[in-house]
Design an enzyme around this catalytic site. Structure first.
Site, short mmCIF file in Angstrom:
data_model
loop_
_atom_site.label_atom_id
_atom_site.label_comp_id
_atom_site.label_asym_id
_atom_site.label_seq_id
_atom_site.Cartn_x
_atom_site.Cartn_y
_atom_site.Cartn_z
N ALA A 90 -5.45 4.45 -3.27
CA ALA A 90 -6.31 4.93 -1.84
C ALA A 90 -7.53 5.64 -2.67
O ALA A 90 -7.14 6.24 -3.61
CB ALA A 90 -5.59 6.00 -1.19
N GLY A 91 -8.69 4.90 -2.53
CA GLY A 91 -9.91 5.50 -3.15
C GLY A 91 -9.90 5.27 -4.57
O GLY A 91 -9.33 3.99 -5.13
N LYS A 147 0.88 -1.05 0.00
CA LYS A 147 0.08 0.08 -0.15
C LYS A 147 1.00 1.07 -0.01
O LYS A 147 1.45 1.69 0.98
CB LYS A 147 -0.95 -0.10 1.24
CG LYS A 147 -1.57 1.21 1.51
CD LYS A 147 -3.06 1.24 0.98
CE LYS A 147 -4.14 2.31 1.40
NZ LYS A 147 -5.53 2.09 0.69
N PRO A 175 -18.15 -12.87 -4.05
CA PRO A 175 -19.55 -12.73 -3.46
C PRO A 175 -19.55 -12.01 -2.27
O PRO A 175 -18.31 -11.71 -1.68
CB PRO A 175 -19.67 -14.22 -3.23
CG PRO A 175 -18.42 -14.83 -2.97
CD PRO A 175 -17.49 -14.11 -4.04
#
Length: 205
Positions: free
Chosen positions: A102-103, A34, A185
């Site tokens: 991010a986003g 990240k 799912p």
């Protein structure tokens, strides 16, 4: 994963990107990175992915760890920092690396640089996570168009959760030929066991 890197982005905030990243990292046997964490430093997205994978997924330190839970450019400004694209280099990884943004694509890193610029810099194809809500068709198609204009490959479109047939059909018909749709799912419980099961049952259309 057709290449050794994959950038997981979303059509907005709150579409389940980190949960999908945890599932895909296990499915593809990828390490995880990240680049920018804004807020929740006590339990980051990297911590979440590591926990949900029962520590099977190797995670790499963030390039930026920002205190404020906000858009990266705003969180950085709160600490008198300026995020520069030149600061980012891929961490050393073994075989495959999954990168989580991010986003959405146009989340600002600074006044001049956006998440889509980072994707382009890292030369990573994209897995775009979408979720069914009023406006998701518009947000999805705008994201597809942005990636197309930048010549950024969209390897996967991740349908996260339940979609009504009309919404699914419209989005599916707009996908590039090279894009593989994935369905993940709705998970009743977000636990390591549920994540492991979902990783084994990832459905490609």
């Amino acid at each position: 994963m057709t290449q050794n890197t994959l950038f997981v982005s979303g059509i907005g905030t709150g579409v389940g990107k980190t949960i999908c990243a945890a599932i895909l990292a296990l499915h593809f046997d990828s390490e995880y990175w990240k680049p920018v964490q804004a807020g929740d430093l006590h339990y980051t997205d990297s911590d979440c992915v590591a926990t949900l994978s029962s520590l099977k997924t190797v995670t790499h330190p963030e390039q930026y760890r920002l205190q404020k839970a906000a858009s990266p450019h705003n969180a950085a400004a709160a600490e008198d920092l300026l995020i520069n694209l030149s600061d980012f280099t891929l961490p050393q990884y073994r075989e495959r690396l999954l990168i989580e943004g991010a986003g959405g694509l146009w989340v600002p890193l600074s006044d001049e640089a956006f998440m889509i610029d980072l994707i382009q810099l890292l030369q990573a194809p994209v897995a775009l996570v979408i979720r069914n809500y009023l406006g998701c068709i518009n947000h999805t198609l705008l994201s597809l168009e942005a990636l197309k204009q930048r010549n950024i490959p969209l390897d996967y479109l991740v349908f996260n959760g339940t979609f009504d047939p009309d919404t699914f059909r419209v989005i599916y018909k707009q996908l590039p030929r090279s894009t593989r749709p994935i369905h993940i799912p709705e998970l009743p419980d977000i636990t390591p066991a549920a994540i492991a099961a979902a990783a084994q049952q990832v459905k490609f259309y």
